[in-house]
Design an enzyme around this catalytic site. Sequence first.
Site, PDB file in Angstrom:
ATOM      1  CB  CYS A  18     -21.533  27.917   8.409  1.00 25.42           C
ATOM      2  SG  CYS A  18     -23.291  28.155   8.416  1.00 25.42           S
ATOM      3  N   GLY A  44     -20.152  25.988  14.340  1.00 28.96           N
ATOM      4  CA  GLY A  44     -21.537  25.545  14.205  1.00 28.96           C
ATOM      5  C   GLY A  44     -21.718  24.163  14.781  1.00 28.96           C
ATOM      6  CG  ASN A 119     -18.869  30.964   7.098  1.00 32.66           C
ATOM      7  OD1 ASN A 119     -17.727  31.329   7.329  1.00 32.66           O
ATOM      8  ND2 ASN A 119     -19.867  31.271   7.906  1.00 32.66           N
ATOM      9  N   GLY A 120     -21.764  32.455   5.781  1.00 36.28           N
ATOM     10  CA  GLY A 120     -22.078  33.873   5.587  1.00 36.28           C
ATOM     11  C   GLY A 120     -23.565  34.033   5.358  1.00 36.28           C
ATOM     12  CE1 TYR A 264     -17.566  33.542  21.719  1.00 32.82           C
ATOM     13  CE2 TYR A 264     -18.543  33.491  19.536  1.00 32.82           C
ATOM     14  CZ  TYR A 264     -18.446  32.986  20.814  1.00 32.82           C
ATOM     15  OH  TYR A 264     -19.218  31.917  21.177  1.00 32.82           O
TER      16      TYR A 264
HETATM   17  P1  AMP Z   1     -24.747  37.614  26.300  1.00 32.75           P
HETATM   18  O1  AMP Z   1     -25.169  36.825  27.487  1.00 32.75           O
HETATM   19  O2  AMP Z   1     -25.836  37.607  25.256  1.00 32.75           O
HETATM   20  O3  AMP Z   1     -24.257  38.978  26.634  1.00 32.75           O
HETATM   21  O4  AMP Z   1     -23.573  36.786  25.623  1.00 32.75           O
HETATM   22  C1  AMP Z   1     -22.247  37.212  25.662  1.00 32.75           C
HETATM   23  C2  AMP Z   1     -21.361  36.027  25.547  1.00 32.75           C
HETATM   24  O5  AMP Z   1     -21.683  35.227  24.406  1.00 32.75           O
HETATM   25  C3  AMP Z   1     -19.907  36.459  25.406  1.00 32.75           C
HETATM   26  O6  AMP Z   1     -19.234  36.008  26.540  1.00 32.75           O
HETATM   27  C4  AMP Z   1     -19.389  35.781  24.162  1.00 32.75           C
HETATM   28  O7  AMP Z   1     -18.312  34.942  24.476  1.00 32.75           O
HETATM   29  C5  AMP Z   1     -20.536  34.973  23.623  1.00 32.75           C
HETATM   30  N1  AMP Z   1     -20.872  35.382  22.259  1.00 32.75           N
HETATM   31  C6  AMP Z   1     -20.733  36.587  21.685  1.00 32.75           C
HETATM   32  N2  AMP Z   1     -21.161  36.578  20.403  1.00 32.75           N
HETATM   33  C7  AMP Z   1     -21.588  35.340  20.163  1.00 32.75           C
HETATM   34  C8  AMP Z   1     -22.143  34.695  19.029  1.00 32.75           C
HETATM   35  N3  AMP Z   1     -22.331  35.342  17.881  1.00 32.75           N
HETATM   36  N4  AMP Z   1     -22.472  33.387  19.106  1.00 32.75           N
HETATM   37  C9  AMP Z   1     -22.304  32.721  20.263  1.00 32.75           C
HETATM   38  N5  AMP Z   1     -21.775  33.271  21.385  1.00 32.75           N
HETATM   39  C10 AMP Z   1     -21.427  34.568  21.343  1.00 32.75           C
END
Ligand code: AMP
Length: 489
Positions: A18, A44, A119-120, A264
């Site tokens: 969030c 979000g 948030n959290g 990220y």
């Molecule tokens: P995956 O396909 O599940 O391995 O997704 C990895 C990708 O999702 C990475 O390139 C990140 O940029 C992105 N990512 C990592 N953590 C999150 C998160 N918590 N929420 C949304 N996107 C994420």
Amino acid sequence: MLTTDPFDLYGDTLREECGIFGIMGHPEAAAMTALGLHALQHRGQEACGIVSHDGEQFHAHRANGLVGDAFSSQSVVGQLKGNAAIGHDRYATTGGAGLRNVQPLFADFEFGGFAISHNGNLTNAGRLRHQLVSRGCLFQSTSDTEVFLHLMATARGGNVIDRLVEAMRQVEGAYSLIALSPEHVIGIRDPMGFRPLVLGRLETASGTSHVLASETCALDIIDAEFIRDVEPGEMVVLTADGGVSSIKPFQPAERRFCIFEYIYFARPDSVVEGSSVYEARRRIGAELAVESPVEADVIIPVPDSGVPAAIGFAGQSGVPFELGIIRNHYVGRTFIEPTDQIRHLGVRLKHNANRAMIEGRRVVLVDDSIVRGTTSQKIVKMVRDAGAKEVHMRISSPPTTNPCFYGIDTPEKSKLLAHNYSVEQMAELIGVDSLAFISIDGLYRAMGAPKRAGNARQFCDACFTGDYPTPLTDHTAAPRRSSALSERV
Ligand code: AMP
């Protein structure tokens, strides 16, 4: 004794990422809040809401979708009258897409109305919810944020501040909160400071207003000046006369800011806990190049989140940086993929290979993380199809081996590629010639600490280490039951 559960009582509360924002003392408080939420949209995208107060009355608007759509009309923003407002951007992954879970949540107390943005995630919300329901509390949502409202309602009297403090003493886990009462906008960070929260100031012709926001990018958009981070365990109280007071109801705890915000989650133009997110990512990329060099012709980021780390990697290694993958920015989360045939095109809706930068070259792809591995698998295939001679992958986080219970959407262990496979096995599954992740000590070095161990460990890194800084009360507790109400909006 309970015979039926109105909602999910244990554990299966929503996992939410969030963004939160609040402003006190501005004649266009709701419009400023809409702008702030727009700047925080990356935190979000599923729903958003604003609650304002005009000195006598509260006004609220909550909607599914993006801030730009929900608050595009002057008639909507214009109805949110008052000099004080708070707002919320929400992204939830599990269940409960109904408006009842969209924040800010609102309740009427003896002292008047009260709205809250959170948030959290709390780690004992399920247990507290069970206790509260047993005592007769009627929950309206499945969000763990509502626990705060009931804990305040059942507190032993006192003003809004006393009740909030009493609620905070009972919750465990991660919370940055912004609340709105008839007299205050209040910002709170949990004692470990998992999630960010900053304080800013905005000078206008009508005087000084104060702003609270998840990140500094939300101050920039309204031209507010950054004052400082809200401290872990601190409550900052803003009043209409321009007053800013600080209350510290807790003993100082070890700081455990979420290191994944740097990797990220936060926007790269934000300054979080005194460090530029962009610079942190670039340093992590440079450290990764020192730890895991590779002979190659070109460094290519997976956009957008891999870009600063790839710049750092390229700078350190001396290999040219190129945009070998182009991202389409117009793919919303709600994009409808109508048939299986179209759906299987998958990632190409979002990313496409830039053949001119790839064909015949030894490519290093840089991304921030591998969670389930689906993104990497598809990207690597796309880059190979575009004629890459070799494909290497470098990841600017350590392997994600554990779920987050503090507000980042990391799935359960069984779905995490790094929990199930070694790095060599992952390389094979993803289809790369080599794969390397930054080490945990390398990550800490990039963040300015010599290594992870000892007092230098000022971050929460549980997703990489399994070292959870709070008890996981709900997750070691109890049976799970699902909500009795399924709602369509
Ligand atoms: P995956 O396909 O599940 O391995 O997704 C990895 C990708 O999702 C990475 O390139 C990140 O940029 C992105 N990512 C990592 N953590 C999150 C998160 N918590 N929420 C949304 N996107 C994420």
